[in-house]
Write an enzyme that holds these catalytic residues in place. Structure first.
Site, PDB file in Angstrom:
ATOM      1  N   ARG A   1     -30.277   4.987 -64.944  1.00 11.31           N
ATOM      2  CA  ARG A   1     -30.342   6.089 -63.969  1.00 11.31           C
ATOM      3  C   ARG A   1     -29.167   7.032 -64.175  1.00 11.31           C
ATOM      4  O   ARG A   1     -29.318   8.242 -64.196  1.00 11.31           O
ATOM      5  CB  ARG A   1     -30.378   5.557 -62.535  1.00 11.31           C
ATOM      6  CG  ARG A   1     -30.147   6.650 -61.485  1.00 11.31           C
ATOM      7  CD  ARG A   1     -30.772   6.346 -60.129  1.00 11.31           C
ATOM      8  NE  ARG A   1     -30.523   4.986 -59.661  1.00 11.31           N
ATOM      9  CZ  ARG A   1     -29.329   4.518 -59.238  1.00 11.31           C
ATOM     10  NH1 ARG A   1     -28.277   5.303 -59.179  1.00 11.31           N
ATOM     11  NH2 ARG A   1     -29.208   3.259 -58.843  1.00 11.31           N
TER      12      ARG A   1
ATOM     13  N   LYS B   1     -43.624  22.582 -69.595  1.00 11.88           N
ATOM     14  CA  LYS B   1     -44.311  23.761 -70.136  1.00 11.88           C
ATOM     15  C   LYS B   1     -43.924  23.991 -71.607  1.00 11.88           C
ATOM     16  O   LYS B   1     -44.137  23.115 -72.412  1.00 11.88           O
ATOM     17  CB  LYS B   1     -44.001  24.964 -69.248  1.00 11.88           C
ATOM     18  CG  LYS B   1     -44.085  24.667 -67.740  1.00 11.88           C
ATOM     19  CD  LYS B   1     -45.482  24.279 -67.287  1.00 11.88           C
ATOM     20  CE  LYS B   1     -45.531  23.694 -65.881  1.00 11.88           C
ATOM     21  NZ  LYS B   1     -44.901  24.472 -64.828  1.00 11.88           N
TER      22      LYS B   1
HETATM   23  C1  LIG Z   1     -44.505  24.241 -63.469  1.00 11.92           C
HETATM   24  C2  LIG Z   1     -43.362  25.004 -62.988  1.00 11.92           C
HETATM   25  C3  LIG Z   1     -42.400  24.416 -62.161  1.00 11.92           C
HETATM   26  C4  LIG Z   1     -42.514  22.989 -61.675  1.00 11.92           C
HETATM   27  O1  LIG Z   1     -42.391  22.080 -62.713  1.00 11.92           O
HETATM   28  P1  LIG Z   1     -43.102  20.616 -62.731  1.00 11.92           P
HETATM   29  O2  LIG Z   1     -42.684  20.091 -64.046  1.00 11.92           O
HETATM   30  O3  LIG Z   1     -44.577  20.854 -62.598  1.00 11.92           O
HETATM   31  O4  LIG Z   1     -42.568  19.859 -61.582  1.00 11.92           O
HETATM   32  C5  LIG Z   1     -41.327  25.180 -61.775  1.00 11.92           C
HETATM   33  N1  LIG Z   1     -41.212  26.460 -62.141  1.00 11.92           N
HETATM   34  C6  LIG Z   1     -42.113  27.073 -62.939  1.00 11.92           C
HETATM   35  C7  LIG Z   1     -41.919  28.496 -63.333  1.00 11.92           C
HETATM   36  C8  LIG Z   1     -43.227  26.362 -63.380  1.00 11.92           C
HETATM   37  O5  LIG Z   1     -44.140  26.968 -64.144  1.00 11.92           O
END
Ligand SMILES: *Cc1c(COP(=O)(O)O)cnc(C)c1O
Length: 377
Positions: free
Chosen positions: A46, A195
């Site tokens: 952790r 992403k």
């Molecule tokens: C998807 C996204 C998030 C959140 O991220 P997760 O990995 O889904 O928790 C935050 N900010 C933006 C711009 C995103 O596209």
């Protein structure tokens, strides 16, 4: 070292035991002490983990920051950052931000006594008028999700310095390949590594990059105290994705530009949102502060029926949330990514029911355009 080289080599990647070329996945919860009070650098996963550390060091270097931290999700990274604040503090935030961020602020953090003002971050006067004696943080997203609005980071960093605010940017859409917010004086960078950084739609993850020793210490403390960190295997997947970030971003962008040009000319499309278009209100700022305009394109179609038809008909673009992967995706912000934003707020900021958001993938761009063409017919 330049960006592409850092992406492949940053961090301690040498495997002294067997010479593995890829970073091993240290799938372990705990580490043996050499003696009482003496570790080999790690004691419990952790707090820190060697696989995670390589990812953290790599992201920190790509962002030109002080230190990096890897989290279970983008939202875990954001939740951790919000705990730098305390009850009674006020935050000014961009108004067209990721729906989940809006929900975290409005429905969770507000319950803990943090106050928020949402506004369009394009006028110095409007921003300064919103700053109160208890304002402690500004939260930025550029290009924003889903309208791809651009924020002038040099101006924002200047305002933040003048009013002693912590400036935070969600750099998920641009990635450090296209935008390095720290160069403009931003204090803290947040990512959903789910992403583009991972880039293959096979993991959820988040990251934070700091710029000072004090922030580094605070974020490390919160990550460990709150337990919001990423798992070793997930870190390994993101690390692998980052190795190809530069080549992927180049292709995402080249295809997005071609698709934006195609959509602008199409009679079934009412309006196209892409910062690379000359008539985009943030075009000049984007040109100045970014290395490219990114792989996301949003468009308003003519009526809700047209939106439904379009989203049912695409064959290569899949109807799904998320973005930044090899496979092209289409989604409907009003009912999907931004459903957690109340309708009134959506309408106020311009996220209409006619809006569709495209994540341009790595397929052949002619195939993608042909797919859009037949779906728009
Ligand atoms: C998807 C996204 C998030 C959140 O991220 P997760 O990995 O889904 O928790 C935050 N900010 C933006 C711009 C995103 O596209």
């Amino acid at each position: 070292m330049k960006f592409e080289t850092i992406a492949v080599h940053a961090g301690d990647r040498t495997d002294n035991r067997y010479g593995a070329i890829t970073v091993p996945i240290y799938q372990t919860s705990t580490f043996v002490f050499e003696d009482i009070g003496k570790t080999r650098g790690y004691d419990y996963s952790r707090s820190a983990n060697p696989t995670r550390k390589v990812l953290e060091d790599t992201i920190a270097r790509l962002e030109d920051g002080k230190a990096g931290f890897a989290f279970a999700t983008g939202m875990a990274a954001e939740t951790t950052v919000m705990h730098l604040l305390k009850a009674g503090d006020h935050v000014i935030s961009g108004d067209d931000i990721y729906g989940g961020t809006y929900r975290l602020f409005q429905s969770v953090m507000r319950e803990f006594g943090i106050e928020f003002t949402f506004l369009r971050m394009d006028s110095r006067k409007r921003i300064e008028d919103a700053i109160r004696p208890n304002t402690k943080m500004m939260w930025l997203e550029t290009p924003s999700n889903p309208l791809l609005n651009i924020i002038d980071l040099e101006m924002m960093a200047d305002i933040a310095r003048k009013h002693n605010l912590l400036s935070v940017i969600d750099n998920t859409f641009a990635t450090p390949y296209l935008l390095k917010p720290i160069e403009f004086g931003i204090d803290l960078v947040v990512h959903s590594t789910t992403k583009y950084l991972n880039g293959h739609c096979d993991v959820v993850g988040g990251a934070v990059v700091t710029t000072t020793d004090k922030l580094t210490e605070q974020v490390q403390f919160l990550l460990n105290a709150m337990g919001t960190c990423a798992a070793p295997f997930d870190c390994w997947l993101v690390l692998r994705g980052i190795e190809t970030l530069a080549v992927r971003m180049k292709q995402h962008e080249a295809s997005a530009r071609a698709i934006a040009d195609f959509l602008v000319k199409h009679p079934a499309v009412k309006r196209v949102y892409y910062p690379g278009l000359k008539d985009h209100p943030g075009h000049e700022i984007a040109k100045r502060q970014m290395k490219g305009f990114g792989g996301m394109v949003s468009a308003e179609l003519r009526g809700e029926a047209a939106v439904n038809r379009f989203m049912k008909r695409t064959r290569i673009f899949s109807l799904a949330e998320s973005l930044g992967g090899a496979a092209s995706l289409v989604e409907h912000p009003a009912t999907m990514s931004h459903a957690s934003m109340d309708k009134e707020h959506r309408q106020k900021v311009g996220i209409t029911d006619d809006l569709v958001r495209l994540s341009i993938g790595l397929e052949n761009v002619d195939d993608l355009i042909e797919d859009l063409e037949q779906a728009l017919k």
